[in-house]
Scaffold this active site. Structure first.
Site, PDB file in Angstrom:
ATOM      1  N   TYR A  47     -18.992  47.652  23.683  1.00  0.00           N
ATOM      2  CA  TYR A  47     -17.958  46.714  24.120  1.00  0.00           C
ATOM      3  C   TYR A  47     -17.322  47.200  25.419  1.00  0.00           C
ATOM      4  O   TYR A  47     -17.112  46.416  26.357  1.00  0.00           O
ATOM      5  CB  TYR A  47     -16.909  46.567  23.024  1.00  0.00           C
ATOM      6  CG  TYR A  47     -15.919  45.460  23.266  1.00  0.00           C
ATOM      7  CD1 TYR A  47     -16.282  44.127  23.131  1.00  0.00           C
ATOM      8  CD2 TYR A  47     -14.598  45.742  23.611  1.00  0.00           C
ATOM      9  CE1 TYR A  47     -15.375  43.096  23.335  1.00  0.00           C
ATOM     10  CE2 TYR A  47     -13.681  44.723  23.823  1.00  0.00           C
ATOM     11  CZ  TYR A  47     -14.072  43.403  23.686  1.00  0.00           C
ATOM     12  OH  TYR A  47     -13.162  42.396  23.896  1.00  0.00           O
ATOM     13  N   LYS A 100     -17.441  44.958  28.926  1.00  0.00           N
ATOM     14  CA  LYS A 100     -16.219  44.478  29.562  1.00  0.00           C
ATOM     15  C   LYS A 100     -15.973  45.166  30.905  1.00  0.00           C
ATOM     16  O   LYS A 100     -15.380  44.568  31.818  1.00  0.00           O
ATOM     17  CB  LYS A 100     -15.025  44.671  28.624  1.00  0.00           C
ATOM     18  CG  LYS A 100     -15.081  43.765  27.393  1.00  0.00           C
ATOM     19  CD  LYS A 100     -15.169  42.287  27.781  1.00  0.00           C
ATOM     20  CE  LYS A 100     -15.095  41.367  26.588  1.00  0.00           C
ATOM     21  NZ  LYS A 100     -15.135  39.924  26.955  1.00  0.00           N
ATOM     22  N   GLN A 159       0.186  53.834  29.087  1.00  0.00           N
ATOM     23  CA  GLN A 159       0.453  55.102  28.395  1.00  0.00           C
ATOM     24  C   GLN A 159      -0.361  56.242  29.008  1.00  0.00           C
ATOM     25  O   GLN A 159      -1.474  56.057  29.454  1.00  0.00           O
ATOM     26  CB  GLN A 159       0.085  54.951  26.910  1.00  0.00           C
ATOM     27  CG  GLN A 159       0.880  53.839  26.230  1.00  0.00           C
ATOM     28  CD  GLN A 159       0.499  53.650  24.786  1.00  0.00           C
ATOM     29  OE1 GLN A 159       1.166  54.170  23.899  1.00  0.00           O
ATOM     30  NE2 GLN A 159      -0.564  52.929  24.533  1.00  0.00           N
ATOM     31  N   LEU A 183     -11.752  36.818  16.156  1.00  0.00           N
ATOM     32  CA  LEU A 183     -12.661  37.909  16.522  1.00  0.00           C
ATOM     33  C   LEU A 183     -12.069  39.260  16.147  1.00  0.00           C
ATOM     34  O   LEU A 183     -12.755  40.125  15.597  1.00  0.00           O
ATOM     35  CB  LEU A 183     -12.955  37.858  18.020  1.00  0.00           C
ATOM     36  CG  LEU A 183     -13.922  38.932  18.545  1.00  0.00           C
ATOM     37  CD1 LEU A 183     -15.321  38.731  17.967  1.00  0.00           C
ATOM     38  CD2 LEU A 183     -13.979  38.915  20.079  1.00  0.00           C
TER      39      LEU A 183
END
Length: 272
Positions: free
Chosen positions: A165, A169, A272, A204
């Site tokens: 993934y 992306k 972060q 999803l």
């Protein structure tokens, strides 16, 4: 339907892949509220209950084309339909996607190719198919036509056991930058930007969390939702409508000077 509509997309035509649920459906709803005519695509047959019920609720400004985003033939059929019905396209949202989790050592080549096919090939094919029509359509719109490629914060930062993934992306992110430069250098009236959602409450995400539950990582999906919320600075997961608002900004002339950029909507996760 959202009541936020200001009708700033009146006269424009938008296409949203993966438009039957989640972020895609929220984008469809927002674009309609803003006055656009919207074509949505997904895998469900046109006579399926989801399609019939959704179109009945959305109204006559919405239409549907069944399409697999990995198929050149399906994309050509979508182009033919959009051209016949509308003769123009101002906004393309490449939203259709799937996820893939698990250690890289046990990820099959079949699964790797599947996620790349949908998340990356699908974006490429959508752009390639509609660039000529969008170039013509964007000539009369402030800022030009708008391509919105839905990436993810996982296209910006890594996460353990989501390498497929992450890779897909990340590819969407850099593909978007490249085409944005290409169109700008050629003086084509098309902008391209990527949208990077954080964790959003969608079917999803729930399906992905259920797979983790099935593996024994948690007792129920809500436990994983709560865990992700606790790790997000803003303290909660996003609603799809919050991503649709960002997509509307990219679709509208409010973002007329924006191309090749990343719009991150993640509740502070990547800060972060």
């Amino acid at each position: 339907m959202t009541d936020l509509g200001s009708q700033r997309l009146t006269g424009r035509v938008a296409l949203v892949s993966g438009g039957l649920r989640g972020i895609g459906l929220a984008c469809v709803e927002r674009f309609l509220a803003e006055g656009a005519e919207v074509v949505l695509t997904d895998l469900t047959a046109p006579d399926g209950d989801d399609v019939v019920n959704t179109l009945g609720r959305l109204g006559q400004a919405a239409s549907y084309v069944q399409a697999n985003v990995t198929s050149e033939e399906d994309w050509q059929r979508v182009l033919d339909t959009v051209t016949q019905r509308h003769g123009k396209l101002h906004v393309l949202v490449n939203n259709a996607g799937i996820d893939l989790t698990g250690p890289v050592a046990t990820t099959s080549l079949e699964d790797w190719r599947k996620i790349m096919g949908i998340n990356v090939d699908g974006v490429f094919l959508g752009v390639r198919t509609f660039v000529p029509l969008m170039e013509r359509s964007g000539a009369d719109v402030k800022g030009g036509a708008s391509i919105i490629n839905v990436s993810s914060i996982m296209g910006l930062v890594g996460l353990s056991e989501v390498s497929g993934y992450n890779a897909s992306k990340g590819a969407v992110r850099l593909f978007t930058k490249s085409i944005a430069l290409e169109f700008a250098e050629k003086k084509m009236p098309i902008r391209a930007n990527s949208l990077h959602p954080g964790f959003v409450v969608t079917p999803l995400l729930k399906e992905g969390f259920q797979r983790w539950v099935d593996k024994g990582v948690a007792e129920k999906t809500q436990d994983l939702v709560d865990m992700m919320a606790s790790k997000t600075p803003i303290g909660r997961l996003a609603d799809p409508a919050e991503l649709a608002g960002a997509a509307f900004f990219l679709a509208s002339s409010d973002s007329s000077y924006m191309t090749g950029a990343e719009l991150v909507i993640d509740g502070g996760w990547t800060a972060q």
